[in-house]
Write a protein that holds these residues in place. Sequence first.
Motif, PDB file in Angstrom:
ATOM      1  N   VAL A   1       0.856  -1.194   0.000  1.00  0.00           N
ATOM      2  CA  VAL A   1       0.000   0.000   0.000  1.00  0.00           C
ATOM      3  C   VAL A   1       0.888   1.239   0.000  1.00  0.00           C
ATOM      4  O   VAL A   1       1.723   1.401   0.895  1.00  0.00           O
ATOM      5  CB  VAL A   1      -0.907   0.013   1.234  1.00  0.00           C
ATOM      6  N   PRO A   2       0.769   2.113  -0.995  1.00  0.00           N
ATOM      7  CA  PRO A   2       1.568   3.347  -0.996  1.00  0.00           C
ATOM      8  C   PRO A   2       1.270   4.181   0.247  1.00  0.00           C
ATOM      9  O   PRO A   2       0.099   4.374   0.601  1.00  0.00           O
ATOM     10  CB  PRO A   2       1.099   4.065  -2.268  1.00  0.00           C
ATOM     11  N   TYR A   3       2.312   4.630   0.917  1.00  0.00           N
ATOM     12  CA  TYR A   3       2.165   5.374   2.158  1.00  0.00           C
ATOM     13  C   TYR A   3       2.318   6.863   1.870  1.00  0.00           C
ATOM     14  O   TYR A   3       3.315   7.303   1.308  1.00  0.00           O
ATOM     15  CB  TYR A   3       3.234   4.940   3.166  1.00  0.00           C
ATOM     16  N   ASP A   4       1.308   7.617   2.271  1.00  0.00           N
ATOM     17  CA  ASP A   4       1.340   9.066   2.069  1.00  0.00           C
ATOM     18  C   ASP A   4       0.477   9.704   3.149  1.00  0.00           C
ATOM     19  O   ASP A   4      -0.690   9.327   3.330  1.00  0.00           O
ATOM     20  CB  ASP A   4       0.804   9.433   0.687  1.00  0.00           C
ATOM     21  N   VAL A   5       1.026  10.655   3.882  1.00  0.00           N
ATOM     22  CA  VAL A   5       0.321  11.249   5.011  1.00  0.00           C
ATOM     23  C   VAL A   5      -0.963  11.947   4.562  1.00  0.00           C
ATOM     24  O   VAL A   5      -2.019  11.781   5.169  1.00  0.00           O
ATOM     25  CB  VAL A   5       1.239  12.235   5.760  1.00  0.00           C
TER      26      VAL A   5
ATOM     27  N   ILE B   1       5.991   0.702   7.108  1.00  0.00           N
ATOM     28  CA  ILE B   1       6.803   1.128   5.966  1.00  0.00           C
ATOM     29  C   ILE B   1       7.984   0.175   5.793  1.00  0.00           C
ATOM     30  O   ILE B   1       8.724  -0.095   6.731  1.00  0.00           O
ATOM     31  CB  ILE B   1       7.308   2.562   6.182  1.00  0.00           C
ATOM     32  N   TYR B   2       8.135  -0.356   4.565  1.00  0.00           N
ATOM     33  CA  TYR B   2       9.216  -1.320   4.383  1.00  0.00           C
ATOM     34  C   TYR B   2      10.135  -1.049   3.208  1.00  0.00           C
ATOM     35  O   TYR B   2      11.209  -1.643   3.120  1.00  0.00           O
ATOM     36  CB  TYR B   2       8.674  -2.753   4.302  1.00  0.00           C
ATOM     37  N   ALA B   3       9.788  -0.168   2.290  1.00  0.00           N
ATOM     38  CA  ALA B   3      10.681   0.085   1.154  1.00  0.00           C
ATOM     39  C   ALA B   3      10.162   1.276   0.361  1.00  0.00           C
ATOM     40  O   ALA B   3       9.070   1.792   0.621  1.00  0.00           O
ATOM     41  CB  ALA B   3      10.777  -1.142   0.247  1.00  0.00           C
TER      42      ALA B   3
ATOM     43  N   GLY C   1       9.250   2.175 -16.237  1.00  0.00           N
ATOM     44  CA  GLY C   1       8.340   1.599 -15.257  1.00  0.00           C
ATOM     45  C   GLY C   1       8.984   1.551 -13.889  1.00  0.00           C
ATOM     46  O   GLY C   1      10.121   2.017 -13.697  1.00  0.00           O
ATOM     47  N   PRO C   2       8.304   0.963 -12.896  1.00  0.00           N
ATOM     48  CA  PRO C   2       8.878   0.826 -11.559  1.00  0.00           C
ATOM     49  C   PRO C   2      10.146  -0.023 -11.586  1.00  0.00           C
ATOM     50  O   PRO C   2      10.201  -1.061 -12.235  1.00  0.00           O
ATOM     51  CB  PRO C   2       7.762   0.130 -10.763  1.00  0.00           C
ATOM     52  N   ARG C   3      11.142   0.432 -10.868  1.00  0.00           N
ATOM     53  CA  ARG C   3      12.469  -0.178 -10.958  1.00  0.00           C
ATOM     54  C   ARG C   3      12.470  -1.665 -10.609  1.00  0.00           C
ATOM     55  O   ARG C   3      13.136  -2.465 -11.272  1.00  0.00           O
ATOM     56  CB  ARG C   3      13.438   0.572 -10.037  1.00  0.00           C
TER      57      ARG C   3
ATOM     58  N   TRP D   1       7.699   6.433  -4.499  1.00  0.00           N
ATOM     59  CA  TRP D   1       6.705   6.400  -3.440  1.00  0.00           C
ATOM     60  C   TRP D   1       7.109   5.359  -2.404  1.00  0.00           C
ATOM     61  O   TRP D   1       7.896   4.454  -2.668  1.00  0.00           O
ATOM     62  CB  TRP D   1       5.309   6.127  -3.989  1.00  0.00           C
ATOM     63  N   THR D   2       6.546   5.514  -1.213  1.00  0.00           N
ATOM     64  CA  THR D   2       6.857   4.654  -0.083  1.00  0.00           C
ATOM     65  C   THR D   2       5.844   3.520   0.006  1.00  0.00           C
ATOM     66  O   THR D   2       4.652   3.730  -0.195  1.00  0.00           O
ATOM     67  CB  THR D   2       6.840   5.472   1.221  1.00  0.00           C
ATOM     68  N   LEU D   3       6.327   2.313   0.299  1.00  0.00           N
ATOM     69  CA  LEU D   3       5.458   1.150   0.423  1.00  0.00           C
ATOM     70  C   LEU D   3       5.292   0.769   1.886  1.00  0.00           C
ATOM     71  O   LEU D   3       6.262   0.732   2.652  1.00  0.00           O
ATOM     72  CB  LEU D   3       6.048  -0.039  -0.341  1.00  0.00           C
TER      73      LEU D   3
END
Length: 297
Positions: free
Chosen positions: A129-133, A147-149, A223-225, A251-253
């Motif tokens: 799940v993308p993490y965004d405040v 948060i893991y990566a 695309g995503p790395r 983005w943060t996962l």
Amino acid sequence: MPRFPSICAAFGVAVMAAAPVFAACEGVAPEQRLQNTFPQDIGRSLDRIVEDGWIEVAVYEDFPPWSWEQDGRPMGIDVDLARLIGEGLGVEARIRMVQAGEMLDQDLLNYVYKGAVVGGRVSNLFLHVPYDVDYACRFDQVVFTGIYAEEHLAIAYRRADYPDKAPVPAYFRYDPVGVENDSISDFFLTSLVGSSADKMHRYASLAGAMAALAAGEVKAVMGPRAQLEAGAAEGIAIHEPPFLGLERSRWTLGLAVSTQHRPLAYAVDDVIAAAIADGRLQRIFAQYGVSYLPAAR
């Protein structure tokens, strides 16, 4: 694949513009939230999970290298992370492969805090799940944690086609490039870079685009790395140039949990923090040939 348009919609992928800076959730009135209904008694508490001896973790289907099935067995980075979480809690991790909706909002409703209308049920955890405040402030029935990566957009290219200098997005006005259909990369190259229709090659998946790159059908793929690295063949290089005009190229996962089960969220976050500290999470990424990109916690 709808999970990346979900991120566009959730995080507002657009031309960069100045904006005022607020504290977390400042200016977000309750009536502006996507949902603020009375919490339902749904899901399972940490105590119940430990008592039952198992936890159900939802991951996206057909999403290598993160999660997919091979010979009927769940595989991938997120699958191994789910099992690591289960080990940390002292329970069995049961993997649930789920379809991505058109919007991340829909996925959270279906798998975290309510369940699909027809035959739906929630899972105890939902990974990737993308993490965004700012996005999290719109929900009062979901906890975003663990948060893991990080995930970054990048460009994979054939070294033989670009021997002197790695390509930047502007090259793809003239050079053939592959993208996953209806993705952030598709949007960016079409709308902001102005890649012409005959230069854009759209594929059903990034794996297909990378296969086309290896076959010489295109000179590069955006695309995503992690997905580019997982599909890279010999003679393929990957780099991260500036993506001018794109508000977010990384983005943060993390993971999502029902707000009713915050003790579970805290326990899982501790398990992930320990796995990062002792290198177990980094080793999971390495097993799939993917660079571990740490995220601020």
